[in-house]
Write a protein that holds these residues in place. Structure first.
Motif, PDB file in Angstrom:
ATOM      1  N   SER A  71     -69.337  76.498  70.509  1.00  0.00           N
ATOM      2  CA  SER A  71     -68.380  76.810  69.442  1.00  0.00           C
ATOM      3  C   SER A  71     -68.372  78.308  69.161  1.00  0.00           C
ATOM      4  CB  SER A  71     -68.750  76.032  68.181  1.00  0.00           C
ATOM      5  OG  SER A  71     -70.047  76.414  67.765  1.00  0.00           O
ATOM      6  N   SER A  72     -68.827  79.108  70.126  1.00  0.00           N
ATOM      7  CA  SER A  72     -68.886  80.552  69.904  1.00  0.00           C
ATOM      8  C   SER A  72     -67.506  81.186  69.904  1.00  0.00           C
ATOM      9  CB  SER A  72     -69.765  81.214  70.964  1.00  0.00           C
ATOM     10  OG  SER A  72     -69.181  81.038  72.246  1.00  0.00           O
ATOM     11  N   SER A  73     -66.507  80.547  70.497  1.00  0.00           N
ATOM     12  CA  SER A  73     -65.170  81.126  70.530  1.00  0.00           C
ATOM     13  C   SER A  73     -64.565  81.183  69.126  1.00  0.00           C
ATOM     14  CB  SER A  73     -64.268  80.339  71.480  1.00  0.00           C
ATOM     15  OG  SER A  73     -64.126  79.019  71.007  1.00  0.00           O
ATOM     16  N   SER A  74     -64.805  80.165  68.297  1.00  0.00           N
ATOM     17  CA  SER A  74     -64.286  80.194  66.941  1.00  0.00           C
ATOM     18  C   SER A  74     -65.077  81.178  66.078  1.00  0.00           C
ATOM     19  CB  SER A  74     -64.313  78.801  66.321  1.00  0.00           C
ATOM     20  OG  SER A  74     -65.658  78.366  66.218  1.00  0.00           O
ATOM     21  N   ALA A  75     -66.379  81.339  66.363  1.00  0.00           N
ATOM     22  CA  ALA A  75     -67.183  82.298  65.607  1.00  0.00           C
ATOM     23  C   ALA A  75     -66.746  83.723  65.935  1.00  0.00           C
ATOM     24  CB  ALA A  75     -68.657  82.110  65.923  1.00  0.00           C
ATOM     25  N   GLY A  76     -66.242  83.962  67.128  1.00  0.00           N
ATOM     26  CA  GLY A  76     -65.767  85.287  67.501  1.00  0.00           C
ATOM     27  C   GLY A  76     -64.535  85.708  66.731  1.00  0.00           C
ATOM     28  N   ILE A  77     -63.787  84.767  66.189  1.00  0.00           N
ATOM     29  CA  ILE A  77     -62.583  85.084  65.407  1.00  0.00           C
ATOM     30  C   ILE A  77     -62.917  85.168  63.922  1.00  0.00           C
ATOM     31  CG2 ILE A  77     -60.315  84.185  64.752  1.00  0.00           C
ATOM     32  CD1 ILE A  77     -60.156  82.921  67.527  1.00  0.00           C
ATOM     33  N   VAL A  78     -63.823  84.323  63.452  1.00  0.00           N
ATOM     34  CA  VAL A  78     -64.118  84.235  62.021  1.00  0.00           C
ATOM     35  C   VAL A  78     -64.815  85.493  61.521  1.00  0.00           C
ATOM     36  CG1 VAL A  78     -65.464  82.953  60.301  1.00  0.00           C
ATOM     37  CG2 VAL A  78     -64.193  81.727  62.077  1.00  0.00           C
ATOM     38  N   ILE A  79     -65.758  86.029  62.266  1.00  0.00           N
ATOM     39  CA  ILE A  79     -66.527  87.194  61.813  1.00  0.00           C
ATOM     40  C   ILE A  79     -65.638  88.423  61.590  1.00  0.00           C
ATOM     41  CG2 ILE A  79     -68.361  88.817  62.469  1.00  0.00           C
ATOM     42  CD1 ILE A  79     -69.797  86.407  63.733  1.00  0.00           C
ATOM     43  N   PRO A  80     -64.758  88.795  62.531  1.00  0.00           N
ATOM     44  CA  PRO A  80     -63.884  89.945  62.244  1.00  0.00           C
ATOM     45  C   PRO A  80     -62.952  89.705  61.064  1.00  0.00           C
ATOM     46  CG  PRO A  80     -63.903  89.503  64.596  1.00  0.00           C
ATOM     47  CD  PRO A  80     -64.615  88.377  63.926  1.00  0.00           C
ATOM     48  N   LEU A  81     -62.496  88.460  60.870  1.00  0.00           N
ATOM     49  CA  LEU A  81     -61.633  88.180  59.716  1.00  0.00           C
ATOM     50  C   LEU A  81     -62.393  88.326  58.405  1.00  0.00           C
ATOM     51  CD1 LEU A  81     -59.561  85.115  60.968  1.00  0.00           C
ATOM     52  CD2 LEU A  81     -58.788  87.467  60.666  1.00  0.00           C
ATOM     53  N   LEU A  82     -63.663  87.905  58.386  1.00  0.00           N
ATOM     54  CA  LEU A  82     -64.463  88.092  57.174  1.00  0.00           C
ATOM     55  C   LEU A  82     -64.715  89.562  56.900  1.00  0.00           C
ATOM     56  CD1 LEU A  82     -67.089  85.210  57.512  1.00  0.00           C
ATOM     57  CD2 LEU A  82     -65.222  85.369  55.867  1.00  0.00           C
ATOM     58  N   LEU A  83     -64.997  90.338  57.946  1.00  0.00           N
ATOM     59  CA  LEU A  83     -65.193  91.783  57.756  1.00  0.00           C
ATOM     60  C   LEU A  83     -63.922  92.450  57.255  1.00  0.00           C
ATOM     61  CD1 LEU A  83     -67.329  92.673  60.886  1.00  0.00           C
ATOM     62  CD2 LEU A  83     -68.074  92.600  58.506  1.00  0.00           C
ATOM     63  N   LEU A  84     -62.787  92.035  57.771  1.00  0.00           N
ATOM     64  CA  LEU A  84     -61.502  92.585  57.323  1.00  0.00           C
ATOM     65  C   LEU A  84     -61.256  92.253  55.861  1.00  0.00           C
ATOM     66  CD1 LEU A  84     -58.936  94.104  58.224  1.00  0.00           C
ATOM     67  CD2 LEU A  84     -57.947  91.868  58.762  1.00  0.00           C
ATOM     68  N   ALA A  85     -61.618  91.027  55.448  1.00  0.00           N
ATOM     69  CA  ALA A  85     -61.442  90.625  54.053  1.00  0.00           C
ATOM     70  C   ALA A  85     -62.347  91.438  53.136  1.00  0.00           C
ATOM     71  CB  ALA A  85     -61.729  89.152  53.894  1.00  0.00           C
ATOM     72  N   VAL A  86     -63.586  91.709  53.570  1.00  0.00           N
ATOM     73  CA  VAL A  86     -64.525  92.506  52.764  1.00  0.00           C
ATOM     74  C   VAL A  86     -64.004  93.930  52.633  1.00  0.00           C
ATOM     75  CG1 VAL A  86     -66.841  93.508  52.732  1.00  0.00           C
ATOM     76  CG2 VAL A  86     -66.525  91.095  53.278  1.00  0.00           C
TER      77      VAL A  86
END
Length: 59
Positions: free
Chosen positions: A37-52
């Motif tokens: 499930s690393s492919s979905s984690a690769g998208i979620v982390i940059p989106l969280l950083l962008l939100a922060v």
């Protein structure tokens, strides 16, 4: 005489069948495919950083 010839032929045929002996069958190992499930984690982390960064810029 025919019975002796038939018995000799059958005994030769029977010994040829067991010439190799019993061999333990070799089974190939089962192939197990594990989906990561690393492919979905690769998208979620940059989106969280962008939100922060967006929340920090809004302040």
């Amino acid at each position: 005489m025919k019975k002796i010839a038939l018995a000799a032929a059958l005994s030769v045929a029977a010994t040829g069948a067991f010439a190799g002996g019993m061999v333990e069958p070799m089974m190939e190992p089962a192939v197990v495919v594990e989906e990561s499930s690393s492919s979905s984690a690769g998208i979620v982390i940059p989106l969280l950083l962008l939100a922060v960064v967006a929340v920090a810029a809004a302040d």
